[in-house]
Design a protein around this motif. Sequence first.
Motif, PDB file in Angstrom:
ATOM      1  N   ASN A   1       0.798  -1.223   0.000  1.00 52.21           N
ATOM      2  CA  ASN A   1       0.000   0.000   0.000  1.00 52.21           C
ATOM      3  C   ASN A   1       0.833   1.276   0.000  1.00 52.21           C
ATOM      4  O   ASN A   1       0.291   2.370  -0.190  1.00 52.21           O
ATOM      5  CB  ASN A   1      -0.943   0.005   1.207  1.00 52.21           C
ATOM      6  CG  ASN A   1      -0.197  -0.103   2.525  1.00 52.21           C
ATOM      7  OD1 ASN A   1       0.773  -0.860   2.630  1.00 52.21           O
ATOM      8  ND2 ASN A   1      -0.635   0.634   3.534  1.00 52.21           N
ATOM      9  N   ARG A   2       2.162   1.155   0.198  1.00 49.52           N
ATOM     10  CA  ARG A   2       2.988   2.369   0.212  1.00 49.52           C
ATOM     11  C   ARG A   2       4.449   1.995  -0.015  1.00 49.52           C
ATOM     12  O   ARG A   2       4.821   0.827  -0.033  1.00 49.52           O
ATOM     13  CB  ARG A   2       2.842   3.105   1.547  1.00 49.52           C
ATOM     14  CG  ARG A   2       3.264   2.284   2.757  1.00 49.52           C
ATOM     15  CD  ARG A   2       3.105   3.064   4.042  1.00 49.52           C
ATOM     16  NE  ARG A   2       3.543   2.292   5.201  1.00 49.52           N
ATOM     17  CZ  ARG A   2       3.683   2.797   6.418  1.00 49.52           C
ATOM     18  NH1 ARG A   2       3.423   4.076   6.634  1.00 49.52           N
ATOM     19  NH2 ARG A   2       4.081   2.039   7.412  1.00 49.52           N
ATOM     20  N   GLY A   3       5.270   3.029  -0.167  1.00 54.64           N
ATOM     21  CA  GLY A   3       6.711   2.841  -0.267  1.00 54.64           C
ATOM     22  C   GLY A   3       7.126   1.925  -1.398  1.00 54.64           C
ATOM     23  O   GLY A   3       6.555   1.929  -2.494  1.00 54.64           O
TER      24      GLY A   3
ATOM     25  N   ALA B   1      -2.212  -7.421  -3.933  1.00 54.46           N
ATOM     26  CA  ALA B   1      -1.550  -6.420  -3.103  1.00 54.46           C
ATOM     27  C   ALA B   1      -1.958  -6.611  -1.650  1.00 54.46           C
ATOM     28  O   ALA B   1      -3.087  -6.282  -1.259  1.00 54.46           O
ATOM     29  CB  ALA B   1      -1.908  -5.010  -3.574  1.00 54.46           C
ATOM     30  N   GLY B   2      -1.039  -7.166  -0.848  1.00 58.85           N
ATOM     31  CA  GLY B   2      -1.329  -7.405   0.551  1.00 58.85           C
ATOM     32  C   GLY B   2      -1.100  -6.155   1.396  1.00 58.85           C
ATOM     33  O   GLY B   2      -0.106  -5.458   1.227  1.00 58.85           O
ATOM     34  N   ALA B   3      -2.029  -5.879   2.311  1.00 60.56           N
ATOM     35  CA  ALA B   3      -1.894  -4.739   3.221  1.00 60.56           C
ATOM     36  C   ALA B   3      -2.772  -4.979   4.436  1.00 60.56           C
ATOM     37  O   ALA B   3      -3.837  -5.612   4.322  1.00 60.56           O
ATOM     38  CB  ALA B   3      -2.296  -3.438   2.535  1.00 60.56           C
TER      39      ALA B   3
ATOM     40  N   PRO C   1      -6.688  -3.139   3.489  1.00 65.44           N
ATOM     41  CA  PRO C   1      -6.780  -3.230   2.032  1.00 65.44           C
ATOM     42  C   PRO C   1      -7.381  -1.989   1.385  1.00 65.44           C
ATOM     43  O   PRO C   1      -7.124  -1.722   0.204  1.00 65.44           O
ATOM     44  CB  PRO C   1      -7.661  -4.469   1.805  1.00 65.44           C
ATOM     45  CG  PRO C   1      -8.372  -4.687   3.091  1.00 65.44           C
ATOM     46  CD  PRO C   1      -7.474  -4.182   4.168  1.00 65.44           C
ATOM     47  N   ASP C   2      -8.150  -1.207   2.149  1.00 69.38           N
ATOM     48  CA  ASP C   2      -8.720   0.023   1.609  1.00 69.38           C
ATOM     49  C   ASP C   2      -7.647   1.069   1.313  1.00 69.38           C
ATOM     50  O   ASP C   2      -7.897   2.039   0.591  1.00 69.38           O
ATOM     51  CB  ASP C   2      -9.747   0.616   2.573  1.00 69.38           C
ATOM     52  CG  ASP C   2     -10.993  -0.249   2.698  1.00 69.38           C
ATOM     53  OD1 ASP C   2     -11.275  -1.019   1.751  1.00 69.38           O
ATOM     54  OD2 ASP C   2     -11.678  -0.161   3.734  1.00 69.38           O
ATOM     55  N   SER C   3      -6.443   0.876   1.875  1.00 68.77           N
ATOM     56  CA  SER C   3      -5.364   1.831   1.645  1.00 68.77           C
ATOM     57  C   SER C   3      -4.613   1.552   0.347  1.00 68.77           C
ATOM     58  O   SER C   3      -3.735   2.320  -0.044  1.00 68.77           O
ATOM     59  CB  SER C   3      -4.377   1.817   2.814  1.00 68.77           C
ATOM     60  OG  SER C   3      -3.723   0.557   2.909  1.00 68.77           O
ATOM     61  N   VAL C   4      -4.950   0.461  -0.319  1.00 64.81           N
ATOM     62  CA  VAL C   4      -4.329   0.133  -1.612  1.00 64.81           C
ATOM     63  C   VAL C   4      -5.054   0.906  -2.706  1.00 64.81           C
ATOM     64  O   VAL C   4      -6.247   0.694  -2.942  1.00 64.81           O
ATOM     65  CB  VAL C   4      -4.398  -1.380  -1.899  1.00 64.81           C
ATOM     66  CG1 VAL C   4      -3.805  -1.691  -3.270  1.00 64.81           C
ATOM     67  CG2 VAL C   4      -3.668  -2.157  -0.814  1.00 64.81           C
TER      68      VAL C   4
ATOM     69  N   PRO D   1      -6.608  -6.147  -3.963  1.00 63.27           N
ATOM     70  CA  PRO D   1      -6.193  -5.958  -2.570  1.00 63.27           C
ATOM     71  C   PRO D   1      -6.548  -7.171  -1.710  1.00 63.27           C
ATOM     72  O   PRO D   1      -7.602  -7.789  -1.890  1.00 63.27           O
ATOM     73  CB  PRO D   1      -6.994  -4.724  -2.123  1.00 63.27           C
ATOM     74  CG  PRO D   1      -7.457  -4.065  -3.383  1.00 63.27           C
ATOM     75  CD  PRO D   1      -7.649  -5.190  -4.365  1.00 63.27           C
ATOM     76  N   VAL D   2      -5.647  -7.507  -0.792  1.00 63.04           N
ATOM     77  CA  VAL D   2      -5.865  -8.623   0.129  1.00 63.04           C
ATOM     78  C   VAL D   2      -5.516  -8.158   1.536  1.00 63.04           C
ATOM     79  O   VAL D   2      -4.420  -7.626   1.763  1.00 63.04           O
ATOM     80  CB  VAL D   2      -4.993  -9.844  -0.242  1.00 63.04           C
ATOM     81  CG1 VAL D   2      -5.183 -10.961   0.777  1.00 63.04           C
ATOM     82  CG2 VAL D   2      -5.311 -10.336  -1.648  1.00 63.04           C
ATOM     83  N   LYS D   3      -6.430  -8.358   2.468  1.00 63.04           N
ATOM     84  CA  LYS D   3      -6.148  -7.999   3.869  1.00 63.04           C
ATOM     85  C   LYS D   3      -5.091  -8.930   4.409  1.00 63.04           C
ATOM     86  O   LYS D   3      -5.266 -10.158   4.405  1.00 63.04           O
ATOM     87  CB  LYS D   3      -7.408  -8.084   4.714  1.00 63.04           C
ATOM     88  CG  LYS D   3      -7.208  -7.748   6.185  1.00 63.04           C
ATOM     89  CD  LYS D   3      -8.523  -7.743   6.937  1.00 63.04           C
ATOM     90  CE  LYS D   3      -8.323  -7.550   8.439  1.00 63.04           C
ATOM     91  NZ  LYS D   3      -7.570  -6.318   8.764  1.00 63.04           N
ATOM     92  N   LEU D   4      -3.966  -8.364   4.875  1.00 65.94           N
ATOM     93  CA  LEU D   4      -2.882  -9.238   5.325  1.00 65.94           C
ATOM     94  C   LEU D   4      -1.960  -8.542   6.311  1.00 65.94           C
ATOM     95  O   LEU D   4      -1.345  -7.518   5.998  1.00 65.94           O
ATOM     96  CB  LEU D   4      -2.049  -9.709   4.120  1.00 65.94           C
ATOM     97  CG  LEU D   4      -0.840 -10.579   4.469  1.00 65.94           C
ATOM     98  CD1 LEU D   4      -1.277 -11.897   5.093  1.00 65.94           C
ATOM     99  CD2 LEU D   4       0.016 -10.831   3.233  1.00 65.94           C
ATOM    100  N   ASP D   5      -1.874  -9.104   7.486  1.00 67.82           N
ATOM    101  CA  ASP D   5      -0.817  -8.820   8.449  1.00 67.82           C
ATOM    102  C   ASP D   5       0.003 -10.101   8.501  1.00 67.82           C
ATOM    103  O   ASP D   5      -0.500 -11.142   8.937  1.00 67.82           O
ATOM    104  CB  ASP D   5      -1.417  -8.484   9.817  1.00 67.82           C
ATOM    105  CG  ASP D   5      -0.369  -8.268  10.901  1.00 67.82           C
ATOM    106  OD1 ASP D   5       0.814  -8.613  10.675  1.00 67.82           O
ATOM    107  OD2 ASP D   5      -0.740  -7.773  11.976  1.00 67.82           O
TER     108      ASP D   5
END
Length: 232
Positions: free
Chosen positions: A14-16, A34-36, A39-42, A49-53
């Motif tokens: 989602n960044r960097g 895209a894991g984050a 996921p709303d920040s992607v 987007p995939v919710k992922l910690d």
Amino acid sequence: MNISEQVAFVTGANRGLGRQLAIELLSRGAKVYAGARNPDSVDIPGVTPVKLDITNPQEVSAAILAAKDVTLLINNAGTSTGASLLDGDLDKIHLEFNTHVFGTLSMVRSFAPIIAKNGGGSILNILSVLSWVSMGSEGAYTAAKAAEWGMTNALRLNLYPQKVRVASLHVGFMDTDMTAGIEAPKSNPADIAKLAINGLESDSFEIIADNVSRTVQSGLAGGVAAIYPQLT
């Protein structure tokens, strides 16, 4: 590796650097997850987007179900707490290792069988010049990255017979949120992303992104006296 034929999963996308890696992969024709943690920040059109910690086993398991066609895993998610090994908060030191070592290992253990089942592919671990050298400060990050480098080397040997190539990227400071408070020359993450994907396309095991990393790598053979002259 032909990137246009790959299905990629990028953590911390989602960044960097992670965001730039996802954009670069898309521009070369890859399908990208895209894991984050949020996921709303992607905000990259065209990715999934995939919710992922990566430190959460349940979310890693859910990511596997969402991305069964992956052939390329990029372990980019990271943290930098600034914790000292001697007097830093132990919870922060644990977070560094849980993210860079155990979280990354969890992703590899989960996705390597999928990549192998899909005909083989690659895993790229985003490391750092600090996996080779310490500046004395932020010892927890340096120690975790050094451990991740050692882990990466073992995984290269373990997974190569399964047609899964494990590569690493070593890079110094980049102009990202993580280095916002550091006054030093910084690379453009978009440039580093291009270099990293070029390295994957050329089947490199070790991708050296900048002169700082090349200089430190060349000095490793000199031992402590070469890397830390202040000790002698």
